[in-house]
Design a protein around this motif. Structure first.
Motif, PDB file in Angstrom:
ATOM      1  N   GLY A  75       0.844  -1.192   0.000  1.00  0.00           N
ATOM      2  CA  GLY A  75       0.000   0.000   0.000  1.00  0.00           C
ATOM      3  C   GLY A  75       0.877   1.238   0.000  1.00  0.00           C
ATOM      4  O   GLY A  75       1.705   1.410   0.900  1.00  0.00           O
ATOM      5  N   LEU A  76       0.683   2.125  -0.986  1.00  0.00           N
ATOM      6  CA  LEU A  76       1.591   3.262  -1.169  1.00  0.00           C
ATOM      7  C   LEU A  76       0.828   4.480  -1.659  1.00  0.00           C
ATOM      8  O   LEU A  76      -0.022   4.379  -2.550  1.00  0.00           O
ATOM      9  CB  LEU A  76       2.668   2.874  -2.191  1.00  0.00           C
ATOM     10  CG  LEU A  76       3.852   3.804  -2.388  1.00  0.00           C
ATOM     11  CD1 LEU A  76       4.662   3.928  -1.100  1.00  0.00           C
ATOM     12  CD2 LEU A  76       4.736   3.287  -3.530  1.00  0.00           C
ATOM     13  N   ASP A  77       1.122   5.638  -1.078  1.00  0.00           N
ATOM     14  CA  ASP A  77       0.492   6.895  -1.487  1.00  0.00           C
ATOM     15  C   ASP A  77       1.308   7.524  -2.606  1.00  0.00           C
ATOM     16  O   ASP A  77       2.347   8.154  -2.364  1.00  0.00           O
ATOM     17  CB  ASP A  77       0.410   7.844  -0.287  1.00  0.00           C
ATOM     18  CG  ASP A  77      -0.245   9.167  -0.648  1.00  0.00           C
ATOM     19  OD1 ASP A  77      -0.796   9.282  -1.774  1.00  0.00           O
ATOM     20  OD2 ASP A  77      -0.211  10.098   0.189  1.00  0.00           O
ATOM     21  N   LEU A  78       0.837   7.382  -3.822  1.00  0.00           N
ATOM     22  CA  LEU A  78       1.566   7.910  -4.968  1.00  0.00           C
ATOM     23  C   LEU A  78       1.324   9.396  -5.183  1.00  0.00           C
ATOM     24  O   LEU A  78       1.926   9.997  -6.076  1.00  0.00           O
ATOM     25  CB  LEU A  78       1.179   7.133  -6.237  1.00  0.00           C
ATOM     26  CG  LEU A  78       1.606   5.671  -6.269  1.00  0.00           C
ATOM     27  CD1 LEU A  78       1.176   5.018  -7.569  1.00  0.00           C
ATOM     28  CD2 LEU A  78       3.110   5.536  -6.080  1.00  0.00           C
ATOM     29  N   THR A  79       0.457  10.000  -4.389  1.00  0.00           N
ATOM     30  CA  THR A  79       0.263  11.451  -4.492  1.00  0.00           C
ATOM     31  C   THR A  79       1.306  12.210  -3.689  1.00  0.00           C
ATOM     32  O   THR A  79       1.397  13.437  -3.792  1.00  0.00           O
ATOM     33  CB  THR A  79      -1.141  11.864  -4.008  1.00  0.00           C
ATOM     34  OG1 THR A  79      -1.250  11.602  -2.594  1.00  0.00           O
ATOM     35  CG2 THR A  79      -2.221  11.100  -4.754  1.00  0.00           C
ATOM     36  N   SER A  80       2.101  11.513  -2.884  1.00  0.00           N
ATOM     37  CA  SER A  80       3.126  12.155  -2.055  1.00  0.00           C
ATOM     38  C   SER A  80       4.505  11.964  -2.675  1.00  0.00           C
ATOM     39  O   SER A  80       4.776  10.921  -3.276  1.00  0.00           O
ATOM     40  CB  SER A  80       3.118  11.580  -0.640  1.00  0.00           C
ATOM     41  OG  SER A  80       3.613  10.251  -0.648  1.00  0.00           O
ATOM     42  N   GLU A  85       8.933   8.421  -4.546  1.00  0.00           N
ATOM     43  CA  GLU A  85      10.340   8.058  -4.441  1.00  0.00           C
ATOM     44  C   GLU A  85      10.505   6.565  -4.201  1.00  0.00           C
ATOM     45  O   GLU A  85      11.400   5.918  -4.762  1.00  0.00           O
ATOM     46  CB  GLU A  85      11.008   8.859  -3.320  1.00  0.00           C
ATOM     47  CG  GLU A  85      12.517   8.697  -3.250  1.00  0.00           C
ATOM     48  CD  GLU A  85      13.217   9.152  -4.523  1.00  0.00           C
ATOM     49  OE1 GLU A  85      14.262   8.550  -4.853  1.00  0.00           O
ATOM     50  OE2 GLU A  85      12.721  10.077  -5.194  1.00  0.00           O
ATOM     51  N   ILE A  86       9.624   5.993  -3.373  1.00  0.00           N
ATOM     52  CA  ILE A  86       9.656   4.553  -3.154  1.00  0.00           C
ATOM     53  C   ILE A  86       9.322   3.814  -4.447  1.00  0.00           C
ATOM     54  O   ILE A  86       9.956   2.811  -4.795  1.00  0.00           O
ATOM     55  CB  ILE A  86       8.688   4.157  -2.024  1.00  0.00           C
ATOM     56  CG1 ILE A  86       9.216   4.681  -0.681  1.00  0.00           C
ATOM     57  CG2 ILE A  86       8.489   2.648  -1.976  1.00  0.00           C
ATOM     58  CD1 ILE A  86       8.245   4.514   0.468  1.00  0.00           C
ATOM     59  N   VAL A 105      -4.018  10.954 -15.432  1.00  0.00           N
ATOM     60  CA  VAL A 105      -3.694  10.505 -14.074  1.00  0.00           C
ATOM     61  C   VAL A 105      -2.211  10.164 -13.982  1.00  0.00           C
ATOM     62  O   VAL A 105      -1.554  10.471 -12.974  1.00  0.00           O
ATOM     63  CB  VAL A 105      -4.561   9.294 -13.681  1.00  0.00           C
ATOM     64  CG1 VAL A 105      -4.191   8.791 -12.283  1.00  0.00           C
ATOM     65  CG2 VAL A 105      -6.040   9.664 -13.744  1.00  0.00           C
ATOM     66  N   ARG A 106      -1.665   9.568 -15.023  1.00  0.00           N
ATOM     67  CA  ARG A 106      -0.239   9.272 -15.039  1.00  0.00           C
ATOM     68  C   ARG A 106       0.576  10.556 -14.936  1.00  0.00           C
ATOM     69  O   ARG A 106       1.601  10.598 -14.252  1.00  0.00           O
ATOM     70  CB  ARG A 106       0.134   8.519 -16.323  1.00  0.00           C
ATOM     71  CG  ARG A 106      -0.275   7.066 -16.323  1.00  0.00           C
ATOM     72  CD  ARG A 106       0.137   6.421 -17.626  1.00  0.00           C
ATOM     73  NE  ARG A 106      -1.036   6.010 -18.380  1.00  0.00           N
ATOM     74  CZ  ARG A 106      -1.081   5.893 -19.695  1.00  0.00           C
ATOM     75  NH1 ARG A 106      -0.028   6.213 -20.417  1.00  0.00           N
ATOM     76  NH2 ARG A 106      -2.173   5.489 -20.293  1.00  0.00           N
ATOM     77  N   THR A 107       0.102  11.589 -15.629  1.00  0.00           N
ATOM     78  CA  THR A 107       0.786  12.880 -15.575  1.00  0.00           C
ATOM     79  C   THR A 107       0.720  13.458 -14.165  1.00  0.00           C
ATOM     80  O   THR A 107       1.723  13.928 -13.620  1.00  0.00           O
ATOM     81  CB  THR A 107       0.155  13.859 -16.578  1.00  0.00           C
ATOM     82  OG1 THR A 107       0.270  13.332 -17.900  1.00  0.00           O
ATOM     83  CG2 THR A 107       0.827  15.227 -16.508  1.00  0.00           C
ATOM     84  N   LYS A 108      -0.469  13.392 -13.569  1.00  0.00           N
ATOM     85  CA  LYS A 108      -0.654  13.930 -12.217  1.00  0.00           C
ATOM     86  C   LYS A 108       0.215  13.190 -11.197  1.00  0.00           C
ATOM     87  O   LYS A 108       0.822  13.810 -10.307  1.00  0.00           O
ATOM     88  CB  LYS A 108      -2.123  13.835 -11.835  1.00  0.00           C
ATOM     89  CG  LYS A 108      -2.441  14.309 -10.424  1.00  0.00           C
ATOM     90  CD  LYS A 108      -3.923  14.134 -10.116  1.00  0.00           C
ATOM     91  CE  LYS A 108      -4.231  14.534  -8.683  1.00  0.00           C
ATOM     92  NZ  LYS A 108      -5.671  14.337  -8.351  1.00  0.00           N
ATOM     93  N   LEU A 109       0.284  11.882 -11.312  1.00  0.00           N
ATOM     94  CA  LEU A 109       1.035  11.071 -10.353  1.00  0.00           C
ATOM     95  C   LEU A 109       2.530  11.016 -10.670  1.00  0.00           C
ATOM     96  O   LEU A 109       3.302  10.470  -9.880  1.00  0.00           O
ATOM     97  CB  LEU A 109       0.472   9.644 -10.313  1.00  0.00           C
ATOM     98  CG  LEU A 109      -0.954   9.468  -9.787  1.00  0.00           C
ATOM     99  CD1 LEU A 109      -1.366   8.004  -9.868  1.00  0.00           C
ATOM    100  CD2 LEU A 109      -1.084   9.984  -8.357  1.00  0.00           C
ATOM    101  N   VAL A 400       3.306   6.488   9.841  1.00  0.00           N
ATOM    102  CA  VAL A 400       2.651   7.559  10.607  1.00  0.00           C
ATOM    103  C   VAL A 400       2.158   8.662   9.690  1.00  0.00           C
ATOM    104  O   VAL A 400       1.068   9.213   9.895  1.00  0.00           O
ATOM    105  CB  VAL A 400       3.620   8.118  11.689  1.00  0.00           C
ATOM    106  CG1 VAL A 400       3.038   9.380  12.327  1.00  0.00           C
ATOM    107  CG2 VAL A 400       3.898   7.065  12.753  1.00  0.00           C
ATOM    108  N   ARG A 401       2.931   8.979   8.670  1.00  0.00           N
ATOM    109  CA  ARG A 401       2.569  10.051   7.749  1.00  0.00           C
ATOM    110  C   ARG A 401       1.635   9.574   6.632  1.00  0.00           C
ATOM    111  O   ARG A 401       1.250  10.373   5.771  1.00  0.00           O
ATOM    112  CB  ARG A 401       3.826  10.679   7.161  1.00  0.00           C
ATOM    113  CG  ARG A 401       4.649  11.434   8.197  1.00  0.00           C
ATOM    114  CD  ARG A 401       5.771  12.251   7.580  1.00  0.00           C
ATOM    115  NE  ARG A 401       6.868  11.426   7.066  1.00  0.00           N
ATOM    116  CZ  ARG A 401       7.223  11.360   5.799  1.00  0.00           C
ATOM    117  NH1 ARG A 401       6.557  12.061   4.874  1.00  0.00           N
ATOM    118  NH2 ARG A 401       8.234  10.600   5.423  1.00  0.00           N
ATOM    119  N   GLY A 402       1.288   8.303   6.630  1.00  0.00           N
ATOM    120  CA  GLY A 402       0.329   7.777   5.646  1.00  0.00           C
ATOM    121  C   GLY A 402       0.910   7.571   4.272  1.00  0.00           C
ATOM    122  O   GLY A 402       0.157   7.437   3.303  1.00  0.00           O
TER     123      GLY A 402
END
Length: 405
Positions: A75-80, A85-86, A105-109, A400-402
């Motif tokens: 589970g990974l937040d691709l908006t951050s 980086e991960i 969406v690819r451009t945004k992410l 912790v930071r989601g």
């Protein structure tokens, strides 16, 4: 030898069925697939409670298992920035990046080919879309029932003119699963090309394009004749009496597909115990049989209606022509050919509940690929992060930071 892709690592950012089912096939054939899921809810498929016709309940999410078997989940937040980086670090270790996100969406992410190639110049970039990468609808979402089934001409091709009804696809994810085979084949071709030349490629496959290919012969004829491809009315469908379905006395159906009607007519008449039909002037040769197709069909309908399906199975067993029983899914699963070829395989969920899946329809050295279960959400998250060299304190901070689940 079924693990022909052993040593290949696939990084997936995709949901639902079309693209995930492709990487599931690659996993069954030996590839390691890391599935990146939404950091909170996971793949949207996990929350699906119904196909529209059947409820998804109990301990086995059959749709999720079909398209996610054999994968690892993170589970990974691709908006951050930290989440991306991960992802880039994982891309640096991967052979293939696979996604079904729309171009915008690819451009945004920031997961376009340029960003992934910056992390790994040799990565193969594969995208599955609804309508294709270009054109006015490139950024519009779609499902297989729309782009593959309705838009590409299949629905109209099977729509019966005597019924005012537009048919739905025959099963959930039908076009998605067909498209997934195409994606998997495209990825394997790209891997071969890179192996031979050292050059990575992009792979672009859409539900619409796959649907057009599935209708390819009808499309070619339609374009040649300058008329749409539509199912013929029932009263005009008899051109060859040995091509069509025949009802048995117990309400089942036998399908004959003997294109060379004249060659198979004598053998069929022998099985039907009607040798007189062989010498009947109306059916004496292929041309006569076709000319009197309606009469021959009426006779066959009457004869097949005199016995139940099981008897016809027995009687048609030695028939040299081509025929099949019109089966439902459970009968197809129990078909002797299914069993003999390992087309259905046993699996067990993480909780130990047994279930069965259709095997990948590709076999190497006569051996079916045996699928394993789909991952629990973020089941391998900590493990994958540790493999990237992140220490536990860093992982805890990311949690912790989601950023990670």
């Amino acid at each position: 030898m079924t693990a022909i892709l052993q040593g290949v690592r696939v990084l997936e950012v995709a949901e639902h069925t079309f693209v995930p089912a492709a990487s599931a096939m690659l996993a069954d054939l030996g590839a390691e697939v890391i599935k990146i899921e939404h950091v909170e809810r996971g793949d949207a498929m996990r929350g699906l409670e119904s196909t529209g016709m059947a409820a998804i309940e109990g301990n086995v999410h059959a749709l999720l298992e079909h398209s996610n078997r054999g994968k690892r989940s993170l589970g990974l937040d691709l908006t951050s920035p930290d989440g991306r980086e991960i992802l880039y670090k994982l891309a640096a270790t991967a052979d293939v990046f696979l996604t079904n996100k729309l171009p915008r969406v690819r451009t945004k992410l920031r997961i376009e080919v340029e960003q992934l190639r910056a992390a790994n110049p040799k990565i193969i970039y594969a995208a599955g879309t609804g309508q294709g990468e270009r054109g006015p609808d490139a950024d519009k979402g779609a499902y297989d029932s729309l782009a593959f089934w309705m838009r590409a001409g299949t629905a109209m091709g099977v729509m019966r003119p005597e019924y005012d009804l537009i048919p739905n696809p025959p099963g959930p994810g039908w076009g998605d699963s067909v498209g997934a085979i195409t994606i998997a084949g495209g990825v394997m071709g790209a891997l071969f090309h890179r192996e031979r030349t050292g050059e990575p490629t992009t792979v672009d496959i859409s539900l619409f394009g796959t649907g057009l290919w599935a209708m390819g012969q009808a499309m070619a004829l339609s374009l040649l004749r300058k008329e749409p491809w539509l199912a013929p009315p029932a009263d005009k469908a008899t051109a060859n009496p040995l091509v069509g379905s025949y009802a048995t006395s117990d309400g089942r159906n036998i399908m004959l597909t003997c294109l060379q009607a004249g060659a198979y007519w004598p053998a069929l008449c022998e099985i039907l115990q009607r040798p007189d039909l062989v010498t009947d002037p109306r059916f004496a040769d292929h041309a006569s049989l076709i000319a009197h197709a309606r009469e021959a069909k009426a006779i066959l309908e009457e004869l097949f209606a005199q016995a139940p399906l099981d008897e016809w199975r027995r009687r048609l067993e030695p028939f040299i022509g081509q025929w099949a029983v019109v089966q439902h899914t459970l009968e197809a699963a129990a078909d002797p050919q299914t069993i003999a070829n390992g087309y259905i395989q046993d699996c067990v969920t993480a909780q130990g509940t047994p279930f069965q899946l259709v095997a990948v329809p590709i076999q190497y050295d006569g051996e079916p690929a045996v699928p394993t279960r789909a991952p629990e959400f973020n089941e391998h998250g900590d493990e994958i992060l540790a493999e990237l060299g992140l220490d536990w304190d860093t992982v805890v901070d990311l949690k912790v930071r989601g950023v990670v689940a």
